[in-house]
Structure formats: structure tokens, C-alpha cells
Design a protein around this motif. Structure first.
Motif, mmCIF file in Angstrom:
data_model
loop_
_atom_site.group_PDB
_atom_site.id
_atom_site.type_symbol
_atom_site.label_atom_id
_atom_site.label_comp_id
_atom_site.label_asym_id
_atom_site.label_seq_id
_atom_site.Cartn_x
_atom_site.Cartn_y
_atom_site.Cartn_z
ATOM 1 N N ILE A 76 0.836 -1.203 0.000
ATOM 2 C CA ILE A 76 0.000 0.000 0.000
ATOM 3 C C ILE A 76 0.872 1.255 0.000
ATOM 4 O O ILE A 76 0.620 2.208 -0.746
ATOM 5 C CB ILE A 76 -0.944 -0.017 1.220
ATOM 6 N N SER A 79 2.514 1.655 -3.541
ATOM 7 C CA SER A 79 1.628 2.008 -4.648
ATOM 8 C C SER A 79 0.966 3.368 -4.471
ATOM 9 O O SER A 79 0.777 4.096 -5.450
ATOM 10 C CB SER A 79 0.558 0.929 -4.826
ATOM 11 N N LEU A 80 0.594 3.722 -3.248
ATOM 12 C CA LEU A 80 -0.089 4.993 -3.017
ATOM 13 C C LEU A 80 0.883 6.138 -2.757
ATOM 14 O O LEU A 80 0.631 7.276 -3.142
ATOM 15 C CB LEU A 80 -1.065 4.867 -1.840
ATOM 16 N N SER A 331 -3.022 -1.530 -4.647
ATOM 17 C CA SER A 331 -3.348 -1.130 -3.274
ATOM 18 C C SER A 331 -4.413 -2.045 -2.683
ATOM 19 O O SER A 331 -4.346 -2.411 -1.503
ATOM 20 C CB SER A 331 -3.831 0.324 -3.254
#
Length: 488
Positions: A76, A79-80, A331
Motif C-alpha cells: 500500500i 503504490s499509493l 493497493s
């Protein structure tokens, strides 16, 4: 979720594929597909190391659950993106790296889980310290270097799919049995048919459909053992240092830090490959943030008796195969991994997927990584330079450890850790060969002016002149024969 996607599009114009927010159902199915693809690799390191250091089966399952939880959290973040220092904002799955497997086993047998944890914490800090300056190597990755490395990654991880197809490892009993090969072939055929004749979301979930149907067919002939599911607790949260406090020793720390140099190079290669697939240019800041995420995850997992993390190359191939390039899908994969880490029985269910079924899917996924590199190499100019030799050296030397695993067995153990990784050898070869053979191309002095098409050789020009003269003489002869007839 649809309203969110529409509002983003209206306020900021067309959304790049990597930043696209898909409907929730699609993101869940695509995310689950990523999890199923990487699960076997994610649990392999804690499973092997746990057995090597003598942990009982119930402790190994809990170790795997904690590993999945941190895998999801790191995915997470990657990717974010969190703040301006962590996360490259690309669809990358994080997981335990195979490169450190043998050193971890050696450290575990000598110093126990405490020695492993201390070395992991130090090597995580080592990555964080090295990331700002090692990420500047992006200027040494032109298309010829990047394409060669990505192609090499796809070719190098093919033996993983081969091991899955055979049922495990080549030294196990019954490896490569007829039934295992048949089920791998059936899974591959299912995936190809769904991918070829279906459309939309069904087409993009062809790997997931193949894994499910392949596992069901396998269960008809060889019933799966659900004993592991029954003995696994429903809920398990990661525990702080459950198997021993970190111990810091010079040799394990130095050994693992040397291995992490290899891991950083491989992670940078995966980031560049993913950026090429999703159509986003990778710069030094993205490489730094990606390495920072790996370093942070590695440092944190050391306090939970876990192992170093890196980007998983097999999921890069899945992105190229499905064409789903949204980082928000990955995510969702991170959320699924966290839930699997908390609800341990979910993790135990995925363990039941037979390896030959995974191998059938791995053929197309890993092959797509190589295709991405070949596509990049197709954009390279091979005239008036030595780019062809750069590609030849990268693939030739990089594949040596894969094709001849015992080639460097006479070298000291420290050197074997570097020489064992074909990706590392290939990456260094590509950079050095490009700098040595091509040099600084914009300032390279040459007396010949490059032309779009090479001039024909002198012999070809001479033959053309002879044919022209003969044609002219023939026409003159025909005209002379026609003149008397016209006079009559």
C-alpha cells in the motif's frame, strides 16, 4: 467508487492509466489475482527459513501470517505513496526476497532467529542510507540498458515457473510427474482460451480463472489436504519479536548488507520495468522512494522476526499480460494481504493451490516480463553504435548463473552470493558495456555521418550500370528492325 473516478476525471482532465480508479468489483478481482500470483513466493522464504531454524509448524504458520500483513502494508505504501519520501506510486507488490534466502539460513543455523532479526534491521537501515545516492544511477539506464535488463528478468525467473510445473524442486521425489505436467498444461490452455476469446473484465482475470479451475480439477483427482486450514487460528495479529530479541553480530550484518546491494539493483530494475509497462517515466526520485519503502519495510519487519523485502518481478509480468495498469488495484492487493495476515485461515486456503497449477500460469506471466523488455529493445537504434553488443553481453553473461548454476561454485561464499544472481551480473554488465562500448554518445567523435539507409556497395552499382547499358542497346536494336518495315 465510480463517482470518485468521475470526479477525478472532471477536475483534472484525462487520467493516466496508472492513476485510474476502477469500479470496486474490478479492483477486487484484479487485486486478488495479483495476490494469488505472488502468494507462493511470499510464503516460501518464511516457510523455508522457519523449517531450517527448527520452528514448529504452528509457529511457521503464524510467521507466514505476520509476513503477509507486512507485505500488504508495504504494498500500500509503495503504490499509493506516503509523504514525499516513501512510495514510487507504481503498481508494485512487495514481498520477501529470494536473494537473501541462503544467507538467512546460514545466519539462522549459527545465531538463531535473534541473529537474523538483528541483521535484517541493520540491512534495512543500510538501504535507507544508500537509497538517495544509488537512485541517481537512473542516468545509466538508457533504452538499450533498460530493455536488456527487463528481458533478462523475464528469462531469469522462468526456472521458478519450471519448478512449479514439476511440483516443487528438482531434487524431490516424483518431480515432473505426468499428472503435474498435464495439470500445468491444462491450466495454461484455460488461461489462453479465456484471454483469447473473452473480453472486458473476464479477459483481464484470465489468470485468476485459470488458477481456480485448475485447482478444482486437481481436487477431483488428488483431493487437497485441508488439515492445515483446520489447525490454523481464525485471527492472528503480528506479534512483536515472538521468537527472540534481535542480536547484532558483525558477520551476519555485513553478509546481509552485501546481499541487499543485489536486492536494491533488482528492485530498481523492477521499478524501471513497471514504469515502462504502465507508460510512466521513472526518475531518480521514484527510484529513491521505491528503495526507501523497501528499506522501511525491511527495518520494521526485523522487529517481528521477519525477513528483507523487495519488489516482486512476477507481478510485473501480470500487469503486462492483463493490461490493467492502475496502482490502486495493487493497493487493493495490499488490503487483501493484510486481511489474509489477520484472518489466518484465508492464508491457509491459498496455500492449497497446487504448484503445477501455479506453474501453468507462471509461463505466460513471466514471459510477459521478457516481452516488455523485447518491446523496449525494438525501439533501440542499432546503427553506427555498439548497442547490439551491449544486448548480447547482457543476456549472455546474465543467463550464465541460470543455465549453469554451478559455474561459480569454486569462488568464495561471499562472491557466490553476487555471482549467483544473473540479474545482478546482467545489470552491471549492461551499464559497464554501454559506457565502455558506446561511451558518451552525444560527444562521441566520428568521421562518418549517419544516414537513414546505407549506400549500396560498389559492385551493386556497377551491375546496375551494366544492366542499363544492355537495356539501352536492346531498345536500339528493336528500333532499327522496325524502321525498314515502316519504310515498306
Amino acid at each position: 467508487m465510480k463517482d470518485l473516478a468521475q470526479s477525478v476525471t472532471q477536475t483534472s482532465g484525462p487520467v493516466a492509466p496508472v492513476d485510474e480508479v476502477l469500479p470496486f468489483t474490478q479492483m477486487f478481482l484484479y487485486g486478488l489475482q495479483h495476490v494469488l500470483v505472488m502468494y507462493a513466493g511470499a510464503v516460501a522464504v518464511p516457510l523455508v527459513v522457519g523449517n531450517a531454524v527448527g520452528l514448529p509448524p504452528e509457529h511457521i504458520i503464524l510467521l507466514i501470517s505476520a509476513d503477509l500483513f507486512i507485505c500488504g502494508a508495504a504494498t500500500i505504501v509503495q503504490s499509493l505513496g506516503v509523504t514525499q519520501w516513501f512510495g514510487c506510486k507504481l503498481p508494485l507488490i512487495q514481498g520477501c526476497t529470494f536473494a537473501a534466502l541462503i544467507p538467512l539460513i546460514l545466519i539462522g543455523k549459527e545465531y538463531g532467529m535473534g541473529g537474523i532479526s538483528g541483521a535484517v534491521i541493520c540491512c534495512g537501515i543500510f538501504i535507507l542510507c544508500c537509497a538517495p545516492w544509488i537512485s541517481r544511477l537512473v542516468r545509466f539506464f538508457p533504452k538499450v540498458v533498460m530493455g536488456s535488463i527487463v528481458t533478462l528478468i523475464g528469462m531469469s525467473i522462468m526456472p521458478v515457473a519450471g519448478g512449479w510445473i514439476g511440483g516443487g524442486t528438482s531434487d524431490m521425489d516424483g518431480f515432473g510427474g505426468y499428472f503435474a505436467l498435464l495439470m500445468a498444461f491444462i491450466t495454461l490452455v484455460i488461461i489462453l482460451n479465456v484471454y483469447t476469446f473473452a473480453s472486458g473484465m473476464i479477459k483481464n482475470t484470465s489468470v485468476l480463472i485459470g488458477l481456480i479451475i485448475g485447482s478444482v480439477l486437481w481436487n477431483f483427482f488428488k483431493p487437497l489436504d485441508f488439515h492445515l486450514v483446520h489447525i490454523t487460528p481464525w485471527i492472528h495479529l503480528p506479534e512483536f519479536m515472538p521468537f527472540g530479541r534481535p542480536e547484532f553480530h558483525i558477520i551476519p550484518v555485513a553478509l546481509l548488507c552485501m546481499v541487499m546491494v543485489v536486492v536494491m539493483v533488482e528492485t530498481m530494475s523492477s521499478i524501471i520495468a513497471t514504469g515502462d509497462i504502465v507508460g510512466k517515466k521513472v526518475d531518480a526520485r521514484m527510484l529513491r522512494n521505491g528503495l526507501n519503502t523497501c528499506g522501511l519495510a525491511t527495518t520494521v519487519c526485523g522487529f517481528f522476526n521477519l525477513f528483507p523485502y523487495s519488489a516482486f518481478a512476477q507481478n510485473v509480468g501480470l500487469i503486462g499480460l492483463t493490461g490493467v495498469r492502475s496502482r490502486f488495484v495493487v493497493s487493493v492487493s495490499g488490503i487483501i494481504l493484510i486481511l489474509m495476515g489477520i484472518f489466518s485461515k484465508m492464508a491457509a486456503l491459498v496455500v492449497l493451490i497446487p504448484k503445477p497449477v501455479l506453474g501453468g500460469a507462471g509461463i505466460v506471466m513471466f514471459g510477459m516480463v521478457a516481452v516488455s523488455g523485447i518491446r523496449t529493445l525494438g525501439q533501440v537504434d542499432y546503427r553506427n553504435n555498439n548497442n547490439g553488443m551491449v544486448v548480447a553481453l547482457t543476456l549472455g553473461l546474465g543467463m550464465m548463473p541460470v543455465l549453469v548454476p554451478n559455474l561459480f561454485s569454486q569462488f568464495p561464499p561471499m562472491m557466490q552470493m553476487f555471482l549467483h544472481s544473473g540479474i545482478t551480473i546482467g545489470t552491471l554488465t549492461a551499464i559497464v558495456a554501454n559506457l565502455t562500448l558506446n561511451g558518451n554518445v552525444p560527444f562521441k567523435f566520428t568521421r562518418e555521418t549517419p544516414v537513414p539507409d546505407p549506400a549500396p556497395p560498389a559492385s551493386a552499382a556497377r551491375n546496375m550500370a551494366v544492366r542499363t547499358v544492355r537495356m539501352w542497346l536492346l531498345l536500339r536494336k528493336v528500333q532499327k528492325e522496325q524502321q525498314p518495315q515502316e519504310g515498306k
